[in-house]
Write an enzyme that holds these catalytic residues in place. Structure first.
Site, PDB file in Angstrom:
ATOM      1  N   ARG A   8       0.700  -1.391   0.042  1.00 46.48           N
ATOM      2  CA  ARG A   8      -0.229  -0.555  -0.489  1.00 46.48           C
ATOM      3  C   ARG A   8       1.287   1.204   0.357  1.00 46.48           C
ATOM      4  O   ARG A   8       1.618   1.243   0.527  1.00 46.48           O
ATOM      5  CB  ARG A   8      -1.079   0.290   1.603  1.00 46.48           C
ATOM      6  CG  ARG A   8      -2.139   0.840   1.718  1.00 46.48           C
ATOM      7  CD  ARG A   8      -2.588   1.486   2.945  1.00 46.48           C
ATOM      8  NE  ARG A   8      -1.022   2.013   3.918  1.00 46.48           N
ATOM      9  CZ  ARG A   8      -0.651   2.533   3.893  1.00 46.48           C
ATOM     10  NH1 ARG A   8      -1.110   3.394   2.624  1.00 46.48           N
ATOM     11  NH2 ARG A   8      -0.228   3.113   4.867  1.00 46.48           N
ATOM     12  N   VAL A   9       0.613   2.146  -0.546  1.00 46.13           N
ATOM     13  CA  VAL A   9       0.871   3.370  -0.496  1.00 46.13           C
ATOM     14  C   VAL A   9      -0.165   4.545  -0.114  1.00 46.13           C
ATOM     15  O   VAL A   9      -1.662   4.322  -0.921  1.00 46.13           O
ATOM     16  CB  VAL A   9       1.723   4.218  -2.070  1.00 46.13           C
ATOM     17  CG1 VAL A   9       3.010   2.959  -2.503  1.00 46.13           C
ATOM     18  CG2 VAL A   9       1.059   3.769  -3.146  1.00 46.13           C
ATOM     19  N   SER A  10      -0.155   6.165   0.334  1.00 47.75           N
ATOM     20  CA  SER A  10      -0.835   7.099   0.537  1.00 47.75           C
ATOM     21  C   SER A  10      -2.080   7.776  -0.693  1.00 47.75           C
ATOM     22  O   SER A  10      -2.724   7.964  -0.339  1.00 47.75           O
ATOM     23  CB  SER A  10      -0.828   7.766   1.939  1.00 47.75           C
ATOM     24  OG  SER A  10       0.250   6.883   2.810  1.00 47.75           O
ATOM     25  N   SER A  11      -0.788   7.393  -1.781  1.00 48.43           N
ATOM     26  CA  SER A  11      -1.843   8.139  -2.664  1.00 48.43           C
ATOM     27  C   SER A  11      -1.515   7.822  -3.940  1.00 48.43           C
ATOM     28  O   SER A  11      -0.611   6.660  -4.757  1.00 48.43           O
ATOM     29  CB  SER A  11      -0.905   9.793  -3.085  1.00 48.43           C
ATOM     30  OG  SER A  11      -0.068   9.390  -2.294  1.00 48.43           O
ATOM     31  N   GLN A  14       2.131   8.319  -5.727  1.00 49.68           N
ATOM     32  CA  GLN A  14       3.104   7.510  -5.251  1.00 49.68           C
ATOM     33  C   GLN A  14       3.410   5.507  -6.302  1.00 49.68           C
ATOM     34  O   GLN A  14       2.565   5.587  -6.490  1.00 49.68           O
ATOM     35  CB  GLN A  14       2.790   7.253  -3.598  1.00 49.68           C
ATOM     36  CG  GLN A  14       3.358   7.984  -2.403  1.00 49.68           C
ATOM     37  CD  GLN A  14       2.941   8.437  -1.146  1.00 49.68           C
ATOM     38  OE1 GLN A  14       1.855   7.482  -1.284  1.00 49.68           O
ATOM     39  NE2 GLN A  14       3.505   8.326  -0.230  1.00 49.68           N
TER      40      GLN A  14
END
Length: 195
Positions: A8-11, A14
């Site tokens: 997972r990345v936040s945005s 990314q």
């Protein structure tokens, strides 16, 4: 036994490539990936992964911040995963390896749980102390009412109610204010205990 990866990345801007590469190097059967904040457990791919896991599966993350940012949520996830007789393993946080009977992992999780509880208790204690000081200084007003006297939506709902041309249900639909809130406000205005 399957190896299930979660990355997972936040945005959206990314990149997941580094995490994906690290997991692919140790071989994965399935990888769930998403670009969304880790502040909540209400994430589509995380929930899909939790539904998918079966007894004996090992869930791999590159580090714990990828699966959750909250210690509280980490414990919930561990309980859910263990409940399915599956395991969680972090590549970076090598102490967390629930794929074996590892007493050190359980010990550290227990310490983290204690630290988490202590942190919550200290926050509550500081909050109570702050409120007491504010009360002594006459600065504490308590919680601000959601539907104060100048609340436009509530005032409109009361106006419609007083005109008597609509049902309370219709007023609720138009103003997006609950039936209970309207009745509570009417009681407050009339100074009665019941309508």
């Amino acid at each position: 036994m399957r190896k299930i990866g979660y990355i997972r990345v936040s945005s959206e801007d990314q990149n997941l490539a580094r995490q994906k590469q690290q997991l692919l190097e140790i071989g994965m059967d399935i990888i769930f990936e998403e670009k969304i904040s880790g502040a909540t457990m209400n994430r589509l791919e995380l929930q899909n992964m939790l539904k998918e896991i079966k007894s004996g599966d090992i869930i791999y993350v590159t580090d714990l911040t990828r699966i959750t940012r909250s210690t509280h949520d980490l414990f919930l996830l561990i309980d859910l995963i263990r409940g399915k007789k599956a395991y969680l393993k972090s590549l970076k946080d090598t102490w967390l390896d629930l794929s074996e009977e590892n007493p050190y992992s359980q010990f550290l999780i227990t310490i983290m749980a204690g630290v988490n509880q202590l942190e919550r208790d200290l926050i509550r204690m500081r909050q109570r102390e702050g409120i007491e000081i504010a009360k002594r200084e006459g600065k504490f007003k308590g919680r601000v009412k959601k539907y104060h006297n100048n609340h436009a939506g509530m005032n409109y709902a009361l106006k419609l109610y007083q005109e008597g041309e609509m049902t309370v249900k219709q007023i609720c639909e138009i103003t997006n204010i609950s039936r209970a809130s309207i009745y509570r406000k009417l009681l407050e205005i009339k100074g009665l205990d019941s309508i």
